[in-house]
Enzyme design. Structure first.
Site, PDB file in Angstrom:
ATOM      1  CD  GLU A  40       2.738   2.026   3.731  1.00 56.48           C
ATOM      2  OE1 GLU A  40       2.818   3.197   4.141  1.00 56.48           O
ATOM      3  OE2 GLU A  40       1.732   1.566   3.161  1.00 56.48           O
ATOM      4  NE  ARG A  44      -1.112  -1.411  -2.395  1.00 57.48           N
ATOM      5  CZ  ARG A  44      -1.138  -0.085  -2.441  1.00 57.48           C
ATOM      6  NH1 ARG A  44      -0.986   0.547  -3.584  1.00 57.48           N
ATOM      7  NH2 ARG A  44      -1.273   0.606  -1.341  1.00 57.48           N
ATOM      8  CB  THR A  68      -1.666  -3.073   1.415  1.00 54.88           C
ATOM      9  OG1 THR A  68      -0.909  -2.080   0.710  1.00 54.88           O
ATOM     10  CG2 THR A  68      -2.978  -3.248   0.664  1.00 54.88           C
ATOM     11  CE  LYS A 128      -2.601   4.868   3.882  1.00 56.95           C
ATOM     12  NZ  LYS A 128      -1.777   3.860   3.182  1.00 56.95           N
TER      13      LYS A 128
HETATM   14  C1  3PG Z   1      -1.188   3.844  -2.097  1.00 58.24           C
HETATM   15  O1  3PG Z   1      -2.053   3.267  -1.474  1.00 58.24           O
HETATM   16  O2  3PG Z   1      -0.756   3.466  -3.178  1.00 58.24           O
HETATM   17  C2  3PG Z   1      -0.612   5.013  -1.412  1.00 58.24           C
HETATM   18  O3  3PG Z   1      -1.616   5.746  -0.831  1.00 58.24           O
HETATM   19  C3  3PG Z   1       0.239   5.840  -2.281  1.00 58.24           C
HETATM   20  O4  3PG Z   1      -0.497   6.715  -3.022  1.00 58.24           O
HETATM   21  P1  3PG Z   1       0.261   7.558  -4.123  1.00 58.24           P
HETATM   22  O5  3PG Z   1       0.651   6.617  -5.197  1.00 58.24           O
HETATM   23  O6  3PG Z   1      -0.772   8.565  -4.570  1.00 58.24           O
HETATM   24  O7  3PG Z   1       1.444   8.212  -3.454  1.00 58.24           O
END
Ligand code: 3PG
Length: 206
Positions: A40, A44, A68, A128
């Site tokens: 994934e 971002r 995202t 999720k």
């Molecule tokens: C995120 O949105 O960054 C993910 O949920 C990952 O979260 P994490 O950095 O706590 O694994």
């Protein structure tokens, strides 16, 4: 593809944040080499779409998703860049409808019973659970299993190599998401062997 099929490839989906296009292919290769094929890449950073394009072009073993995804435009851009599934932090009808129109499988984020009901109205029974630890972690997942026994979850947000096994031990948890496989300092340093090692450890979690 149905998003539930992603779970067949291993217990962890890495949540990848890329700051430089040139890191995309080596990061993806390092993960695939470690036995992690479902990736994934989060939308971002300004280079995220170009990173998706590079991985789609050069790492055919990767089963590539865009994370995202927050709007219909994000979904369209993700598909055009080569993503074969989308992950959203929450669920809106607009994102659900856009992904359905595009035939882009969507793993939508939920943190409450109401959000889960909305996602189910949109046809999503694999979701999720985000942000997993902050929203209530394992106790909340266990509580949701009562009224929603048919739903499968991918907890993401605060999952670590230490607590992943506990999440994965729940029957409704098919896979976990997490950013720990691709630490920003490892990417910045080009430490691909470390990412491969983290992927191997994650792949062995279940
Ligand atoms: C995120 O949105 O960054 C993910 O949920 C990952 O979260 P994490 O950095 O706590 O694994």
């Amino acid at each position: 593809m149905n998003t539930l099929e992603l779970c067949a490839y291993g217990p962890v989906i890495p949540v990848i944040v890329l700051q430089r296009v040139e890191d995309a292919v080596p990061v993806a290769q390092a993960l695939v080499q470690g036995g992690v094929r479902v990736l994934e890449v989060t939308l971002r950073t300004p280079v995220a779409l170009r990173c998706l394009e590079a991985i789609a072009r050069e790492v055919p073993q990767a089963i590539l998703g865009a994370g995202t995804v927050r709007s219909a435009a994000d979904a369209r851009a993700a598909l055009a860049a080569g993503a074969c599934f989308a992950v959203s932090p929450g669920y809106t009808e607009a994102v659900g409808a856009a992904c359905a129109d595009l035939a882009l499988p969507l793993l939508p984020g939920v943190a409450t019973a109401s959000e889960l009901m909305a996602a189910q109205d949109g046809g999503h029974h694999f979701v999720k659970f985000f942000p997993a630890s902050a929203a209530g972690g394992i106790p909340l997942l266990k509580a949701l299993a009562g009224p929603f026994p048919e739903v499968s979850f991918c907890p993401t947000g605060g999952i670590t190599p230490q607590n992943a096994r506990d999440f994965l031990a729940l029957p409704q948890v098919k896979v976990c998401g997490g950013s720990w496989l691709t630490p920003q300092d490892a990417i910045a340093a080009g430490d691909w062997p470390r990412i491969t090692r983290l992927a191997q450890e994650a792949a062995a979690l279940r």
